[in-house]
Design a protein around this motif. Structure first.
Motif, mmCIF file in Angstrom:
data_model
loop_
_atom_site.group_PDB
_atom_site.id
_atom_site.type_symbol
_atom_site.label_atom_id
_atom_site.label_comp_id
_atom_site.label_asym_id
_atom_site.label_seq_id
_atom_site.Cartn_x
_atom_site.Cartn_y
_atom_site.Cartn_z
ATOM 1 N N MET A 61 0.828 -1.203 0.000
ATOM 2 C CA MET A 61 0.000 0.000 0.000
ATOM 3 C C MET A 61 0.864 1.255 0.000
ATOM 4 S SD MET A 61 -2.899 -1.408 2.643
ATOM 5 C CE MET A 61 -3.779 0.107 2.897
ATOM 6 N N ALA A 62 1.935 1.246 0.769
ATOM 7 C CA ALA A 62 2.844 2.398 0.800
ATOM 8 C C ALA A 62 3.479 2.607 -0.573
ATOM 9 C CB ALA A 62 3.913 2.188 1.860
ATOM 10 N N ALA A 63 3.864 1.519 -1.232
ATOM 11 C CA ALA A 63 4.456 1.623 -2.573
ATOM 12 C C ALA A 63 3.439 2.181 -3.569
ATOM 13 C CB ALA A 63 4.966 0.260 -3.029
ATOM 14 N N LEU A 64 2.188 1.769 -3.449
ATOM 15 C CA LEU A 64 1.143 2.280 -4.343
ATOM 16 C C LEU A 64 0.875 3.764 -4.090
ATOM 17 C CD1 LEU A 64 -1.238 -0.794 -4.245
ATOM 18 C CD2 LEU A 64 -0.102 0.100 -6.289
ATOM 19 N N LYS A 82 -7.785 1.546 -6.476
ATOM 20 C CA LYS A 82 -8.543 0.290 -6.375
ATOM 21 C C LYS A 82 -7.690 -0.804 -5.741
ATOM 22 C CE LYS A 82 -11.779 1.050 -10.138
ATOM 23 N NZ LYS A 82 -12.208 0.688 -11.488
ATOM 24 N N GLN A 83 -6.416 -0.855 -6.092
ATOM 25 C CA GLN A 83 -5.522 -1.847 -5.504
ATOM 26 C C GLN A 83 -5.344 -1.597 -4.008
ATOM 27 O OE1 GLN A 83 -2.211 -1.168 -8.204
ATOM 28 N NE2 GLN A 83 -2.526 -3.166 -9.170
ATOM 29 N N ILE A 84 -5.193 -0.328 -3.633
ATOM 30 C CA ILE A 84 -5.058 0.023 -2.215
ATOM 31 C C ILE A 84 -6.315 -0.381 -1.456
ATOM 32 C CG2 ILE A 84 -5.004 1.981 -0.600
ATOM 33 C CD1 ILE A 84 -3.022 3.333 -2.572
ATOM 34 N N GLU A 85 -7.468 -0.104 -2.012
ATOM 35 C CA GLU A 85 -8.725 -0.433 -1.341
ATOM 36 C C GLU A 85 -8.873 -1.947 -1.168
ATOM 37 O OE1 GLU A 85 -12.343 0.041 0.663
ATOM 38 O OE2 GLU A 85 -10.604 1.318 0.375
ATOM 39 N N ALA A 86 -8.488 -2.722 -2.167
ATOM 40 C CA ALA A 86 -8.546 -4.187 -2.055
ATOM 41 C C ALA A 86 -7.611 -4.684 -0.954
ATOM 42 C CB ALA A 86 -8.201 -4.832 -3.388
#
Length: 105
Positions: A61-64, A82-86
Motif C-alpha cells: 500500500m505504501a508503494a502504491l 482500487k488496488q489500495i482499497e482491495a
C-alpha cells in the motif's frame, strides 16, 4: 511526519491519559500485538494484531501511494486506488481474524 496524540479514558481505573507509546509483543507464527498501557493502573489495551500477510500488504500500500504521487494519468491513479482499497479490505478481514484468534488464547 506529524504524530497525533490520542486521549483515552481507562475502563478499569477511569484515569485519563494520552497514548504516548505503542508497544509491540511478538508471538509464534510472526503474529505481532500492538498495544498501549494505562500509566495509572497498567491495564493493557490491544490496538491491533498483524502478521506477515498484513505487513506485506501495508508495504504494498505504501508503494502504491508513492506511485500515485508520481502518476501522470488519472486512469493509473484510479487503478492504484482500487488496488489500495482491495489490500485495505484484505487487511481489515485478516486483522479481525487475528483479533478473534488471539482472544481465544
Amino acid at each position: 511526519m506529524e504524530t497525533q496524540q490520542v486521549a483515552v479514558n481507562c475502563n478499569k481505573c477511569k484515569g485519563d491519559f494520552v497514548i504516548n507509546t505503542i508497544k509491540l509483543e511478538k508471538f509464534n507464527g510472526g503474529i505481532e500485538r500492538n498495544y498501549f498501557t494505562c500509566p495509572h493502573c497498567q491495564e493493557q489495551y490491544t490496538a491491533f494484531y498483524t502478521n506477515q500477510k498484513v505487513r506485506k500488504n501495508q508495504t504494498e500500500m505504501a508503494a502504491l501511494r508513492w506511485k500515485i504521487q508520481r502518476a501522470t494519468f488519472i486512469n493509473k491513479v484510479n487503478r492504484f486506488l482500487k488496488q489500495i482499497e482491495a489490500l485495505r479490505k484484505d487487511n481489515e478481514k485478516e486483522m479481525n481474524r487475528l483479533r478473534e484468534e488471539m482472544g481465544r488464547r
